[in-house]
Design a protein around this motif. Sequence first.
Motif, PDB file in Angstrom:
ATOM      1  N   TYR A 108     -44.922  43.777 -25.997  1.00 43.21           N
ATOM      2  CA  TYR A 108     -44.932  43.128 -27.191  1.00 43.21           C
ATOM      3  C   TYR A 108     -43.848  42.158 -26.956  1.00 43.21           C
ATOM      4  N   LEU A 109     -42.909  42.408 -26.164  1.00 43.67           N
ATOM      5  CA  LEU A 109     -41.415  41.424 -25.838  1.00 43.67           C
ATOM      6  C   LEU A 109     -41.929  40.340 -25.230  1.00 43.67           C
ATOM      7  N   ALA A 110     -42.927  40.711 -23.994  1.00 44.64           N
ATOM      8  CA  ALA A 110     -43.444  39.590 -23.239  1.00 44.64           C
ATOM      9  C   ALA A 110     -44.205  38.328 -24.097  1.00 44.64           C
ATOM     10  N   ARG A 111     -44.844  38.898 -24.827  1.00 43.96           N
ATOM     11  CA  ARG A 111     -45.680  37.880 -25.859  1.00 43.96           C
ATOM     12  C   ARG A 111     -44.920  37.125 -26.785  1.00 43.96           C
ATOM     13  N   TRP A 112     -43.851  37.842 -27.486  1.00 42.88           N
ATOM     14  CA  TRP A 112     -42.985  36.971 -28.717  1.00 42.88           C
ATOM     15  C   TRP A 112     -41.594  36.666 -28.140  1.00 42.88           C
TER      16      TRP A 112
ATOM     17  N   LEU B 225     -38.807  38.119 -17.637  1.00 44.19           N
ATOM     18  CA  LEU B 225     -39.599  36.832 -18.245  1.00 44.19           C
ATOM     19  C   LEU B 225     -38.183  35.803 -18.192  1.00 44.19           C
ATOM     20  N   CYS B 226     -38.116  34.896 -17.335  1.00 39.56           N
ATOM     21  CA  CYS B 226     -36.972  33.793 -17.151  1.00 39.56           C
ATOM     22  C   CYS B 226     -37.572  32.416 -17.002  1.00 39.56           C
ATOM     23  N   ASP B 227     -37.417  31.751 -17.959  1.00 41.36           N
ATOM     24  CA  ASP B 227     -38.152  30.526 -18.173  1.00 41.36           C
ATOM     25  C   ASP B 227     -37.080  29.417 -17.697  1.00 41.36           C
TER      26      ASP B 227
END
Length: 315
Positions: A211-215, A246-248
């Motif tokens: 859920y967190l990876a998506r939102w 997740l590090c953009d």
Amino acid sequence: MTATAPVTALAHQVAVRALGWLHTHRGYDSLAEDVTADLTEPDSAYKPLGETALAASLVLRSSAAGGTEVRTARGLLDHAWEQFRHGDLLYERQLRHTLMSDPMETYAHFVRGGYRHPGMERLLRHTARLRSVRAAEVYPNRKLAVANAARLTGVDFGTDWAELTRATWLGATPEPWAISWMTGYNVTHTVFHVTDWGARPGDLPPDVTEYLARWLPVWIDIWAEVAQWDLVAELMIVGACLEDPLCDPEHWRMLAEIQHPDGLVPRDGDPVAEDPAQRYGDHQHTAVVAVAAGTIAVSRTLGGSSAASAAPGAA
């Protein structure tokens, strides 16, 4: 994993500059000489000192921290420990106010950094057995904060981590568009405490992680658009705490661009005051968040869990 060399370099830059800014201005985090354990104004210096101790402890925990960063972080933690009278103030506050959790939560940051207070240890083992303490009514994400502090200090609260996690807003994996500014902070702190700031990324339930990876990218973009930089940086910490971080790079470029040359990270889009004391009061928390975000991101992008044993400090 969205984690590349540019992320590591930018995250390191942001964290080092913010850490230096906190160290340079540490004098603003000073308790009055006559302060008592009752703390009539706990948000004035007590709370910021605890936050600074958190940031310093995460740097000391990280296996990726360099020698200069370790010395700076140790200096910050030493300063906070001295302000808390080498733990005596935290002990007295916990002794007088049994149901307050902030003394243990603050003490946990020092334990992470290698400090111990024998009296506080004995007191926490005693209070952990009290029904009144275990039954204290607080928000679910706050229960997780207490549980993580207990875990760090070696106190058994009999925590059911799965049940506590599911009791939070995030644990229900709700409609993502329903998130609010305050709920956003609740989401971040749920992740911070379940994973102990990235040290235990696998402890998040798989569906919550998905859920967190998506939102998360959506939420970061939303609050970046309205220049809520403090919340943006907290959400970036969440990304670094995921099992597959997740590090953009674009998010890190954005944070690096809004950081001032002296290391200050603005909390929002409002003008930054000229007065040094007000500058510190307004933006200290965001600097703490930036240190945490950068430190955890560097550790995770280099393949670690963001945790390593800290060298013991003076007790």
